[in-house]
Design an enzyme around this catalytic site. Structure first.
Site, PDB file in Angstrom:
ATOM      1  N   TYR A 132       0.902  -1.177   0.210  1.00  0.00           N
ATOM      2  CA  TYR A 132       0.124   0.099   0.105  1.00  0.00           C
ATOM      3  C   TYR A 132       0.732   1.117   0.032  1.00  0.00           C
ATOM      4  O   TYR A 132       0.856   1.937  -0.793  1.00  0.00           O
ATOM      5  CB  TYR A 132      -0.811   0.242   1.092  1.00  0.00           C
ATOM      6  CG  TYR A 132      -1.928  -0.861   1.253  1.00  0.00           C
ATOM      7  CD1 TYR A 132      -2.413  -1.540   0.012  1.00  0.00           C
ATOM      8  CD2 TYR A 132      -2.715  -1.300   2.386  1.00  0.00           C
ATOM      9  CE1 TYR A 132      -3.625  -2.177   0.056  1.00  0.00           C
ATOM     10  CE2 TYR A 132      -3.627  -2.004   2.695  1.00  0.00           C
ATOM     11  CZ  TYR A 132      -4.214  -2.722   1.398  1.00  0.00           C
ATOM     12  OH  TYR A 132      -5.255  -3.514   1.385  1.00  0.00           O
ATOM     13  N   GLU A 249      -6.357  -5.848   9.298  1.00  0.00           N
ATOM     14  CA  GLU A 249      -5.184  -5.631   9.974  1.00  0.00           C
ATOM     15  C   GLU A 249      -5.171  -5.018  11.463  1.00  0.00           C
ATOM     16  O   GLU A 249      -4.446  -5.318  12.242  1.00  0.00           O
ATOM     17  CB  GLU A 249      -4.404  -4.726   8.947  1.00  0.00           C
ATOM     18  CG  GLU A 249      -2.726  -4.343   9.454  1.00  0.00           C
ATOM     19  CD  GLU A 249      -1.811  -3.628   8.677  1.00  0.00           C
ATOM     20  OE1 GLU A 249      -2.768  -2.875   7.830  1.00  0.00           O
ATOM     21  OE2 GLU A 249      -0.973  -3.520   8.671  1.00  0.00           O
TER      22      GLU A 249
HETATM   23  C1  FAD Z   1       7.650  -1.122  10.878  1.00  0.00           C
HETATM   24  C2  FAD Z   1       6.572  -0.638   9.704  1.00  0.00           C
HETATM   25  C3  FAD Z   1       6.058  -1.577   8.915  1.00  0.00           C
HETATM   26  C4  FAD Z   1       5.010  -1.386   7.934  1.00  0.00           C
HETATM   27  N1  FAD Z   1       4.612  -2.109   7.053  1.00  0.00           N
HETATM   28  C5  FAD Z   1       4.007  -1.820   5.878  1.00  0.00           C
HETATM   29  C6  FAD Z   1       3.310  -2.963   4.908  1.00  0.00           C
HETATM   30  O1  FAD Z   1       3.701  -4.009   5.274  1.00  0.00           O
HETATM   31  N2  FAD Z   1       2.882  -2.258   3.889  1.00  0.00           N
HETATM   32  C7  FAD Z   1       2.388  -0.953   3.630  1.00  0.00           C
HETATM   33  O2  FAD Z   1       1.762  -0.855   2.779  1.00  0.00           O
HETATM   34  N3  FAD Z   1       2.827  -0.315   4.717  1.00  0.00           N
HETATM   35  C8  FAD Z   1       3.640  -0.512   5.735  1.00  0.00           C
HETATM   36  N4  FAD Z   1       3.790   0.556   6.810  1.00  0.00           N
HETATM   37  C9  FAD Z   1       3.557   1.894   6.331  1.00  0.00           C
HETATM   38  C10 FAD Z   1       2.564   2.654   7.165  1.00  0.00           C
HETATM   39  O3  FAD Z   1       1.161   1.971   6.998  1.00  0.00           O
HETATM   40  C11 FAD Z   1       2.600   3.864   7.213  1.00  0.00           C
HETATM   41  O4  FAD Z   1       3.719   4.392   7.638  1.00  0.00           O
HETATM   42  C12 FAD Z   1       1.523   4.719   8.012  1.00  0.00           C
HETATM   43  O5  FAD Z   1       0.173   4.500   7.256  1.00  0.00           O
HETATM   44  C13 FAD Z   1       2.009   6.424   8.061  1.00  0.00           C
HETATM   45  O6  FAD Z   1       2.141   6.927   6.861  1.00  0.00           O
HETATM   46  P1  FAD Z   1       3.730   7.786   6.660  1.00  0.00           P
HETATM   47  O7  FAD Z   1       4.501   6.961   7.279  1.00  0.00           O
HETATM   48  O8  FAD Z   1       3.458   8.169   5.230  1.00  0.00           O
HETATM   49  O9  FAD Z   1       3.193   9.027   7.541  1.00  0.00           O
HETATM   50  P2  FAD Z   1       2.405  10.292   7.378  1.00  0.00           P
HETATM   51  O10 FAD Z   1       1.201   9.851   6.776  1.00  0.00           O
HETATM   52  O11 FAD Z   1       3.285  11.258   6.554  1.00  0.00           O
HETATM   53  O12 FAD Z   1       2.233  10.868   8.908  1.00  0.00           O
HETATM   54  C14 FAD Z   1       3.086  11.629   9.544  1.00  0.00           C
HETATM   55  C15 FAD Z   1       2.384  12.097  10.855  1.00  0.00           C
HETATM   56  O13 FAD Z   1       1.394  12.950  10.558  1.00  0.00           O
HETATM   57  C16 FAD Z   1       0.186  12.390  11.119  1.00  0.00           C
HETATM   58  N5  FAD Z   1      -0.705  12.813  10.405  1.00  0.00           N
HETATM   59  C17 FAD Z   1      -0.887  12.633   8.704  1.00  0.00           C
HETATM   60  N6  FAD Z   1      -2.271  13.060   8.657  1.00  0.00           N
HETATM   61  C18 FAD Z   1      -2.745  13.383   9.518  1.00  0.00           C
HETATM   62  C19 FAD Z   1      -4.371  13.791   9.754  1.00  0.00           C
HETATM   63  N7  FAD Z   1      -5.199  14.089   8.865  1.00  0.00           N
HETATM   64  N8  FAD Z   1      -4.729  14.091  11.024  1.00  0.00           N
HETATM   65  C20 FAD Z   1      -3.991  13.992  12.248  1.00  0.00           C
HETATM   66  N9  FAD Z   1      -2.672  13.568  11.936  1.00  0.00           N
HETATM   67  C21 FAD Z   1      -1.909  13.090  10.800  1.00  0.00           C
HETATM   68  C22 FAD Z   1       0.498  11.040  11.193  1.00  0.00           C
HETATM   69  O14 FAD Z   1      -0.285  10.550  12.261  1.00  0.00           O
HETATM   70  C23 FAD Z   1       2.137  10.956  11.747  1.00  0.00           C
HETATM   71  O15 FAD Z   1       2.321  11.186  12.785  1.00  0.00           O
HETATM   72  C24 FAD Z   1       4.760   0.076   7.667  1.00  0.00           C
HETATM   73  C25 FAD Z   1       5.242   1.004   8.580  1.00  0.00           C
HETATM   74  C26 FAD Z   1       6.192   0.721   9.532  1.00  0.00           C
HETATM   75  C27 FAD Z   1       6.755   1.881  10.458  1.00  0.00           C
END
Ligand code: FAD
Length: 397
Positions: A132, A249
């Site tokens: 994703y 999930e």
């Molecule tokens: C160890 C690990 C394993 C993972 N495994 C997978 C996997 O197997 N497959 C996969 O597809 N993904 C995976 N992920 C990804 C994970 O789903 C994303 O990291 C997560 O959805 C957050 O997205 P981002 O990292 O882009 O952070 P961002 O979306 O950029 O967010 C940054 C910060 O801003 C805050 N924020 C953003 N928008 C809002 C809002 N509207 N309101 C309030 N706060 C907000 C967030 O809470 C966060 O604190 C994994 C991540 C980790 C760390």
């Protein structure tokens, strides 16, 4: 402290518990015990071996349609299974395979997809990764940019996924891709493709996490040809399927029983360190135990709702928020109980405490910082909960 069931069992349920215990005694190999502490979750042989046994017994497919191998379990049976498996430190079953992609292929897949993938999932022959997130599309997943452009009987996929857990051990990935860049709503132009990880044009690169272990990856797609037969369900309906999978999930991220097991480890460490005599420390330990009990009640409620066949509302999000927070709090208490030892990464030279039961606390405490991020961040889950609650007429709050 943590060994009793939170609610009393009927005679029938007790008989089921005995059946589960006998199964564990018979099938859980000693070398599989404890492999699911996250830092060593990549022991695929153990995960697949245990999953195969549990599937064969009919205890891992309760979310599958019956005609494709689904076996219904009652709420209490599911609760007893997770409790007994957790206490025995059995490996987690292959969740993405069995609770996310398997049921979706069963419900929405073509005949070929069902015939090809489902037996391989039930047999733990394939390992699936979840494709994703992208570098600029995490919380705002629908803004993702990986494209799939139709060319004859194939799609040509270009783009990048990130944080893909276990892709380096996976044979297949379900990837959310943009098939209609012109769709009015960005959610409307997305589809799910079922892609072999060894396809030409795919590069998997490791991301090393703070616990110094390889869990997760970047994946690059460069002109990857994917046959149209590997489109899941309808083109441009990928967002609907994605929401169904994410809900599964989030429920799993609560992982209550493993948190209890870690709390037991913390208790053992605290006893040996003489901390259990400290009323302040004991109070914190008990507070955490009560919070775990409360979360277990919420899990039972959510199980009840899903067994009734009613769609879950905010429950998966609440389970995700509170389950990840409790895991982090328990591990933090464990670090305090370990004292200076908590600063040493596991190694053969590290002094042991409580027969090695504190061994994983540091690495787990580091990697589980990610639990409030993966599966959708806790901030986003709070947004979801408030959206659902505020839209209720009765004014629940
Ligand atoms: C160890 C690990 C394993 C993972 N495994 C997978 C996997 O197997 N497959 C996969 O597809 N993904 C995976 N992920 C990804 C994970 O789903 C994303 O990291 C997560 O959805 C957050 O997205 P981002 O990292 O882009 O952070 P961002 O979306 O950029 O967010 C940054 C910060 O801003 C805050 N924020 C953003 N928008 C809002 C809002 N509207 N309101 C309030 N706060 C907000 C967030 O809470 C966060 O604190 C994994 C991540 C980790 C760390």
């Amino acid at each position: 402290v943590t060994s009793d069931y939170a609610i009393p069992l009927t005679q029938e349920e007790e008989a089921f518990r005995e059946e589960v215990r006998a199964f564990i005694a018979d099938k859980l190999r000693p070398e599989w015990i404890g492999v699911s502490e996250l830092w060593s979750r990549t022991d695929m042989t153990a995960l697949a071996g245990w999953t195969r046994e549990v599937v064969a017994k009919g205890w891992a497919t309760s979310s599958w349609p019956v005609e494709f191998g689904g076996k219904r379990l009652t709420v209490m049976q599911r609760y007893i299974l997770s409790t007994e498996f957790g206490r025995a430190r059995a490996p987690l079953i292959l969740h993405i395979n069995l609770h996310m992609v398997g049921p979706l292929i069963a419900r929405f897949g073509t005949d070929w997809q069902r015939d090809h993938f489902l037996p391989r999932i039930l047999d733990s022959e394939d390992f699936w990764a979840q494709g994703y997130s992208e570098p600029d599309a995490g919380s705002d997943l629908a803004s993702l940019r990986t494209t799939a452009v139709r060319d004859g009987d194939d799609y040509i996929v270009n783009g990048q996924k990130i944080w893909t857990t276990n892709a380096h051990n996976s044979t297949e990935i379900f990837a959310l891709v943009r098939t209609d860049p012109k769709a009015e709503k960005k959610q409307a132009g997305l589809s799910i493709l079922l892609i072999p990880v060894d396809s030409e044009g795919i590069t998997v690169r490791p991301i090393r996490t703070i616990d110094e272990i390889h869990h997760t990856n970047e994946i690059f797609f460069s002109d990857v040809r994917v046959p149209v037969s590997r489109l899941l369900g309808e083109e441009n309906k990928g967002w609907t399927y994605t929401k169904l999978m994410l809900s599964a999930e989030r429920e799993s991220v609560a992982e209550i029983q493993p948190t209890r097991t870690i709390l037991d480890d913390v208790l053992a460490v605290a006893r040996e360190a003489g901390l259990f005599e400290d009323p302040g420390f004991r109070r914190r330990l008990l507070d955490l135990e009560f919070e775990i009990d409360a979360l277990e009640m919420l899990e039972l409620r959510a199980l009840d709702v899903s067994v009734q066949g009613t769609e879950l509302g905010y429950e998966p999000s609440l389970l995700k928020i509170q389950g990840s927070k409790l895991r982090q709090d328990v591990l933090q208490l464990g670090r305090e109980a370990l004292g200076p030892l908590a600063e040493l990464m596991p190694s053969p030279d590290r002094p042991q405490i409580a027969g090695g039961r504190g061994e994983n606390i540091l690495t787990d405490a580091l990697i589980f910082r990610a639990a409030s991020i993966y599966g959708g961040t806790n901030e986003i889950q709070k947004n979801i909960v408030s959206k659902i609650l505020f839209s209720l007429d009765e004014g629940v709050i």
